[in-house]
Design an enzyme around this catalytic site. Structure first.
Site, PDB file in Angstrom:
ATOM      1  N   ASP A  35       0.831  -1.202   0.000  1.00 18.05           N
ATOM      2  CA  ASP A  35       0.000   0.000   0.000  1.00 18.05           C
ATOM      3  C   ASP A  35       0.866   1.251   0.000  1.00 18.05           C
ATOM      4  O   ASP A  35       1.584   1.516   0.957  1.00 18.05           O
ATOM      5  CB  ASP A  35      -0.876   0.022   1.254  1.00 18.05           C
ATOM      6  CG  ASP A  35      -2.007  -0.984   1.180  1.00 18.05           C
ATOM      7  OD1 ASP A  35      -2.795  -0.899   0.224  1.00 18.05           O
ATOM      8  OD2 ASP A  35      -2.086  -1.845   2.067  1.00 18.05           O
ATOM      9  N   MET A  37       0.947   5.272   0.078  1.00 19.94           N
ATOM     10  CA  MET A  37       0.091   6.406   0.465  1.00 19.94           C
ATOM     11  C   MET A  37       0.891   7.700   0.440  1.00 19.94           C
ATOM     12  O   MET A  37       2.017   7.740   0.947  1.00 19.94           O
ATOM     13  CB  MET A  37      -0.448   6.181   1.870  1.00 19.94           C
ATOM     14  CG  MET A  37      -1.227   4.894   2.007  1.00 19.94           C
ATOM     15  SD  MET A  37      -1.807   4.702   3.695  1.00 19.94           S
ATOM     16  CE  MET A  37      -2.649   3.129   3.565  1.00 19.94           C
ATOM     17  N   MET A 138     -12.594  -0.963  -2.601  1.00 15.93           N
ATOM     18  CA  MET A 138     -12.222  -0.698  -1.211  1.00 15.93           C
ATOM     19  C   MET A 138     -13.431  -0.971  -0.329  1.00 15.93           C
ATOM     20  O   MET A 138     -14.538  -0.475  -0.596  1.00 15.93           O
ATOM     21  CB  MET A 138     -11.787   0.763  -1.030  1.00 15.93           C
ATOM     22  CG  MET A 138     -10.467   1.136  -1.690  1.00 15.93           C
ATOM     23  SD  MET A 138      -9.050   0.121  -1.233  1.00 15.93           S
ATOM     24  CE  MET A 138      -9.011   0.296   0.566  1.00 15.93           C
ATOM     25  N   GLY A 143      -6.586   4.450   3.578  1.00 15.33           N
ATOM     26  CA  GLY A 143      -5.698   5.277   4.391  1.00 15.33           C
ATOM     27  C   GLY A 143      -5.132   4.556   5.598  1.00 15.33           C
ATOM     28  O   GLY A 143      -4.009   4.814   5.984  1.00 15.33           O
ATOM     29  N   GLY A 145      -5.053   0.672   8.006  1.00 20.02           N
ATOM     30  CA  GLY A 145      -5.451  -0.710   8.247  1.00 20.02           C
ATOM     31  C   GLY A 145      -6.307  -0.784   9.498  1.00 20.02           C
ATOM     32  O   GLY A 145      -6.473   0.210  10.217  1.00 20.02           O
ATOM     33  N   GLY A 146      -6.875  -1.956   9.751  1.00 18.19           N
ATOM     34  CA  GLY A 146      -7.582  -2.201  11.003  1.00 18.19           C
ATOM     35  C   GLY A 146      -8.972  -1.601  11.102  1.00 18.19           C
ATOM     36  O   GLY A 146      -9.534  -1.528  12.194  1.00 18.19           O
ATOM     37  N   ASP A 173     -10.544  -5.114  -0.387  1.00 25.11           N
ATOM     38  CA  ASP A 173      -9.422  -4.658   0.450  1.00 25.11           C
ATOM     39  C   ASP A 173      -9.990  -3.824   1.585  1.00 25.11           C
ATOM     40  O   ASP A 173     -10.591  -2.773   1.344  1.00 25.11           O
ATOM     41  CB  ASP A 173      -8.479  -3.827  -0.431  1.00 25.11           C
ATOM     42  CG  ASP A 173      -7.243  -3.333   0.306  1.00 25.11           C
ATOM     43  OD1 ASP A 173      -7.027  -3.713   1.467  1.00 25.11           O
ATOM     44  OD2 ASP A 173      -6.490  -2.545  -0.314  1.00 25.11           O
ATOM     45  N   GLY A 174      -9.770  -4.302   2.822  1.00 22.78           N
ATOM     46  CA  GLY A 174     -10.201  -3.542   3.994  1.00 22.78           C
ATOM     47  C   GLY A 174     -11.151  -4.335   4.868  1.00 22.78           C
ATOM     48  O   GLY A 174     -12.233  -4.725   4.429  1.00 22.78           O
ATOM     49  N   GLY A 175     -10.710  -4.641   6.081  1.00 21.69           N
ATOM     50  CA  GLY A 175     -11.574  -5.335   7.037  1.00 21.69           C
ATOM     51  C   GLY A 175     -11.862  -6.782   6.680  1.00 21.69           C
ATOM     52  O   GLY A 175     -12.857  -7.355   7.143  1.00 21.69           O
ATOM     53  N   GLY A 195      -4.876  -7.394   5.844  1.00 19.86           N
ATOM     54  CA  GLY A 195      -3.718  -6.865   6.556  1.00 19.86           C
ATOM     55  C   GLY A 195      -3.685  -7.334   7.991  1.00 19.86           C
ATOM     56  O   GLY A 195      -3.084  -8.350   8.331  1.00 19.86           O
ATOM     57  N   SER A 196      -4.378  -6.587   8.874  1.00 24.57           N
ATOM     58  CA  SER A 196      -4.274  -6.870  10.305  1.00 24.57           C
ATOM     59  C   SER A 196      -4.732  -8.286  10.631  1.00 24.57           C
ATOM     60  O   SER A 196      -4.129  -8.947  11.489  1.00 24.57           O
ATOM     61  CB  SER A 196      -5.053  -5.833  11.113  1.00 24.57           C
ATOM     62  OG  SER A 196      -6.295  -5.573  10.519  1.00 24.57           O
TER      63      SER A 196
HETATM   64  C1  DX5 Z   1      -6.142   0.543   3.393  1.00 19.42           C
HETATM   65  C2  DX5 Z   1      -5.245  -0.384   2.598  1.00 19.42           C
HETATM   66  C3  DX5 Z   1      -5.405  -1.817   2.943  1.00 19.42           C
HETATM   67  C4  DX5 Z   1      -5.106  -2.151   4.379  1.00 19.42           C
HETATM   68  C5  DX5 Z   1      -6.053  -3.226   4.802  1.00 19.42           C
HETATM   69  O1  DX5 Z   1      -6.119   1.816   2.848  1.00 19.42           O
HETATM   70  O2  DX5 Z   1      -5.498  -0.265   1.195  1.00 19.42           O
HETATM   71  O3  DX5 Z   1      -4.652  -2.660   2.060  1.00 19.42           O
HETATM   72  O4  DX5 Z   1      -3.796  -2.577   4.601  1.00 19.42           O
HETATM   73  O5  DX5 Z   1      -5.884  -3.464   6.147  1.00 19.42           O
HETATM   74  P1  DX5 Z   1      -6.886  -4.336   7.003  1.00 19.42           P
HETATM   75  O6  DX5 Z   1      -6.953  -5.693   6.362  1.00 19.42           O
HETATM   76  O7  DX5 Z   1      -6.279  -4.324   8.350  1.00 19.42           O
HETATM   77  O8  DX5 Z   1      -8.238  -3.642   6.948  1.00 19.42           O
HETATM   78 ZN    ZN Z   2      -4.534  -1.777  -0.238  1.00 16.64          ZN
END
Ligand code: DX5
Ligand code: ZN
Length: 225
Positions: A35, A37, A138, A143, A145-146, A173-175, A195-196
């Site tokens: 990722d 940013m 998304m 922006g 994770g978590g 991607d996300g949660g 991610g998390s």
């Molecule tokens: C958020 C990122 C994700 C993030 C996901 O902006 O694009 O790739 O790492 O993290 P989790 O899986 O913890 O929601």
């Molecule tokens: Zn991502």
């Protein structure tokens, strides 16, 4: 259309980045999601091309999937590919010529992807589908994770899957965790960034196997096979 699981390096321990990349490589994941940013397109800064190059050095066989959360991704495509990106994803809301950017990604010989924020209508990406290998929805505001998965994105995934058929890869991607991945698979997603959820596992490989097992029960038409 295959199921793919992509751990997001954003959730790694940055003090042990090489070991964390090696952990992903040893887990049976399909790719590493990186990722990027810029503190402008999203209110956070992460890392740059050097971390993509580090991933290539530490785990040359682990596919590198780069998600650019940048207002001007077009200015950096060449550098990310040079440093090892094998898929480059840009946001449809970015402040650049989307056609030209997707063409450049493909001309450099890597896979192209287009990303939508949770609030962006699916119609926004339709004109570009011919230039995309995959579409990323998304399921959190980009922006950080978590955050919690946003189920309200699911009807957009279902709508795109209905019109694109099985040729297109659709990613979330996300949660993402065991429960929300199934919700996304029911809607039509076949690629899952986490991610998390994956990085906090004692045994990432075991969690990925379990996730694959749960997801392989779906044929992506909303029916258990
Ligand atoms: C958020 C990122 C994700 C993030 C996901 O902006 O694009 O790739 O790492 O993290 P989790 O899986 O913890 O929601
Ligand atoms: Zn991502």
């Amino acid at each position: 259309m295959s199921i793919q699981i992509l751990p997001s390096l954003l959730a790694a321990d940055f003090g042990r980045l090489s070991e964390e990349i090696a952990r992903v490589a040893g887990s049976g994941a399909d790719a590493l999601h990186l990722d990027i940013m810029d503190a402008h397109f999203v209110p956070n800064l992460s890392f740059g091309p050097d971390v993509v190059a580090l991933s290539r050095r530490v785990a040359p066989g682990l596919f590198r999937h780069v998600h650019l959360m940048m207002s001007r991704p077009d200015l950096y495509i060449g550098r990310f590919v040079e440093y090892g990106a094998q898929t480059v994803q840009i946001h449809v809301e970015a402040d650049c010529d989307i056609w030209a950017a997707l063409r450049e990604i493909r001309a450099l010989g890597v896979r192209s992807g287009l990303v939508l924020r949770p609030q962006t209508p699916v119609e926004a990406i339709k004109p570009y589908l011919g230039l995309c290998d995959e579409v990323l929805f998304m399921t959190v505001n980009p922006g950080y994770g978590g955050q919690s998965f946003m189920p309200e994105v699911m009807p957009k995934i279902a709508a795109l899957r209905r019109c694109a058929g099985s040729a297109l890869d659709i990613m979330v991607d996300g949660g993402v965790n065991f429960e929300t991945a199934v919700v996304a698979a029911e809607a039509g997603a076949n690629q899952f960034v986490a991610g998390s959820f994956l990085f906090r596992q004692q045994d990432m490989g075991e969690a990925i196997n379990k996730l694959r097992g749960v997801l392989s029960a779906w044929n992506f038409n909303g029916n258990i096979v």
